[in-house]
Scaffold this active site. Structure first.
Site, short mmCIF file in Angstrom:
data_model
loop_
_atom_site.label_atom_id
_atom_site.label_comp_id
_atom_site.label_asym_id
_atom_site.label_seq_id
_atom_site.Cartn_x
_atom_site.Cartn_y
_atom_site.Cartn_z
N ALA A 1 7.55 5.18 -6.24
CA ALA A 1 6.97 4.34 -7.30
C ALA A 1 6.83 5.15 -8.58
CB ALA A 1 5.60 3.85 -6.85
N ASP B 1 13.32 8.82 -2.97
CA ASP B 1 12.90 8.30 -1.67
C ASP B 1 12.92 9.47 -0.68
OD1 ASP B 1 12.75 7.04 0.82
OD2 ASP B 1 13.97 5.33 0.17
N PHE C 1 2.42 14.91 -0.03
CA PHE C 1 1.46 13.81 0.04
C PHE C 1 2.15 12.45 0.07
CE2 PHE C 1 -2.89 15.50 -0.34
CZ PHE C 1 -2.58 16.85 -0.36
N GLY C 2 3.47 12.44 0.09
CA GLY C 2 4.21 11.19 0.13
C GLY C 2 4.36 10.71 1.56
N VAL D 1 3.94 6.76 4.26
CA VAL D 1 3.08 5.61 4.56
C VAL D 1 1.71 6.20 4.90
CG1 VAL D 1 2.65 3.77 6.23
CG2 VAL D 1 4.98 4.19 5.39
N SER E 1 -3.89 13.98 8.65
CA SER E 1 -4.98 13.00 8.62
C SER E 1 -5.85 13.12 9.86
CB SER E 1 -4.39 11.59 8.57
OG SER E 1 -5.38 10.62 8.85
N TYR F 1 0.74 5.67 12.71
CA TYR F 1 0.51 6.50 11.52
C TYR F 1 -0.06 7.86 11.92
CZ TYR F 1 -2.31 8.19 7.60
OH TYR F 1 -2.91 8.98 6.64
N SER G 1 -11.67 10.99 4.85
CA SER G 1 -11.62 9.77 4.02
C SER G 1 -11.76 10.20 2.57
CB SER G 1 -12.77 8.83 4.39
OG SER G 1 -12.79 8.59 5.78
N ARG H 1 -19.39 5.62 8.73
CA ARG H 1 -18.44 6.60 9.27
C ARG H 1 -18.08 7.65 8.22
NH1 ARG H 1 -12.96 6.45 8.69
NH2 ARG H 1 -11.78 7.84 10.05
C1 15L Z 1 -6.35 7.96 6.26
O1 15L Z 1 -5.57 8.77 6.75
C2 15L Z 1 -5.88 6.92 5.30
O2 15L Z 1 -4.84 7.38 4.48
C3 15L Z 1 -7.01 6.35 4.46
O3 15L Z 1 -6.56 5.14 3.88
C4 15L Z 1 -8.28 6.12 5.29
O4 15L Z 1 -8.06 5.13 6.24
C5 15L Z 1 -8.69 7.40 5.97
O5 15L Z 1 -7.62 7.93 6.73
C6 15L Z 1 -9.92 7.26 6.86
O6 15L Z 1 -9.85 7.56 8.04
O7 15L Z 1 -10.95 6.84 6.34
#
Ligand code: 15L
Length: 277
Positions: free
Chosen positions: A38, A54, A74-75, A77, A113, A138, A167, A176
Site C-alpha cells: 500500500a 509485494d 513488519f510487513g 497479514v 506476535s 496467523y 498489543s 487483557r
Molecule cells: C497481534 O498480533 C495483532 O497484530 C494485533 O492486531 C492485536 O490483535 C494483537 O496481536 C493482540 O494480541 O492484541
C-alpha cells in the site's frame, strides 16, 4: 545521535506500526528504505525513500535490500485470517526477507506476535524459552518466522531480533491489554536499539511495556540495552473489568484469537507440562 552506516529496510511501512517506526527512526536520522504493498500515507520522513512492493516478489525484495545492514520486517497479514490469505505474505514473503538478509549479511528485526504462544494459559508466566503454542494460522506464521530466524542464525549466521509483540496500540482498550500493551514509544525505542546494538545473535524479546500484570518475564532485552518506559498500569482503574465474556478467550493469553473457531471437546486432554494444558 548515532545512526547506522548502512541503510535500513522497513517492510510494512504503511501499516500502523510501520508508520510509527518510519517517523520515529526518520527523526533520528536513520537512512530508511520504506516498502509496502500500500502507498505510504504520510509525508516521507527526511532521508527516506518509498518503493511499493509485494512480499511475494522475491526479486523485488532482493533489490530493495541491496546494501542494507538491517531489515525491519513488519510487513505481513497482521490479524487472524484464513490459511490461504496468510501463506503468501507471511510464509513465502518471510523466506524472501531471510534470503535477502543472507545475501546482504543483514540483521533481521522480525515483528513476531504473542499469538505465536497464544495457547499458553494466562496464569503462566512465560520466559523466552517457552514452547511455541500458536492460537491461529496467523500465530502459526509468526512461530514459523521465529523458527526461520533460528535456521538462518545457525546455518548462515544471520542475526535476528524476534520481537513477540503484545498489543501495540495508542492505548490499551480492554483488561487483557493491561498485560499485553506495548506503547508506540516503547516500540520505536526497542527497534532503534535492535538496529544499533553491536551483536545480537538470535534473540527473543517480549514486545510489551512495563506492565505489572504482564504474562511474560525473562528475555534477551539486555543484549540490545532496551527497557520499556511506559506502563498499562495507569489504565487499570478504567479497564480492569472490561473482559471479553468468552471463557476460552479469558483462559488463554491470545484472547479472542484462541477462541475464534474453537471446537475442542470439553473432555480433550493432553500432557499439560509439555503443551500448556
Ligand atoms: C497481534 O498480533 C495483532 O497484530 C494485533 O492486531 C492485536 O490483535 C494483537 O496481536 C493482540 O494480541 O492484541
Amino acid at each position: 545521535m548515532p545512526a547506522p552506516a548502512r541503510p535500513v529496510l522497513l517492510t510494512g511501512a504503511s501499516g500502523a506500526l510501520g508508520r510509527q517506526i518510519a517517523h520515529g527512526l526518520g527523526a533520528l536520522g536513520f537512512p530508511l528504505r520504506l516498502t509496502d504493498v500500500a502507498p505510504f500515507p504520510d509525508p516521507l520522513p527526511s532521508g527516506a525513500t518509498f518503493t511499493a512492493a509485494d512480499l511475494n516478489d522475491g526479486v523485488a525484495i532482493l533489490r530493495l535490500a541491496e546494501g542494507c545492514g538491517t531489515i525491519l520486517h513488519f510487513g505481513a497479514v497482521s490479524v487472524d485470517r484464513p490459511f490461504e490469505e496468510v501463506i503468501g505474505p507471511n510464509i513465502r514473503g518471510l523466506y524472501h526477507i531471510y534470503e535477502a538478509a543472507r545475501r546482504e549479511r543483514a540483521r533481521v528485526v522480525f515483528a513476531s506476535s504473542n499469538h505465536a504462544i497464544g495457547f499458553h494459559e494466562r496464569t503462566e508466566k512465560l520466559d523466552d524459552e517457552c514452547s511455541l503454542l500458536p492460537d491461529s494460522y496467523y500465530g502459526l506464521s509468526k512461530a514459523y518466522g521465529e523458527l526461520m530466524g533460528r535456521l538462518y542464525w545457525h546455518k548462515h549466521g544471520v542475526e535476528s531480533v524476534l520481537v513477540r509483540i503484545g498489543s501495540c496500540f495508542p492505548e490499551p482498550t480492554d483488561a487483557r491489554m493491561l498485560s499485553t500493551w506495548l506503547s508506540y514509544g516503547d516500540l520505536v525505542r526497542l527497534v532503534e536499539r535492535a538496529v544499533l546494538a553491536d551483536r545480537t545473535g538470535c534473540i527473543v524479546i517480549w514486545g510489551a511495556s512495563n506492565n505489572s500484570r504482564s504474562f511474560w518475564g525473562r528475555d534477551g532485552r539486555e543484549v540490545i540495552g532496551w527497557a520499556p518506559q511506559d506502563s498499562a498500569d495507569v489504565f487499570a482503574p478504567k479497564l480492569a473489568g472490561k473482559t471479553s465474556g468468552n471463557k476460552v478467550a479469558e483462559r488463554y493469553q491470545g484472547g479472542m484469537y484462541a477462541a475464534n473457531e474453537y471446537s475442542r471437546p470439553e473432555d480433550a486432554s493432553c500432557d499439560a507440562s509439555r503443551y500448556g494444558g
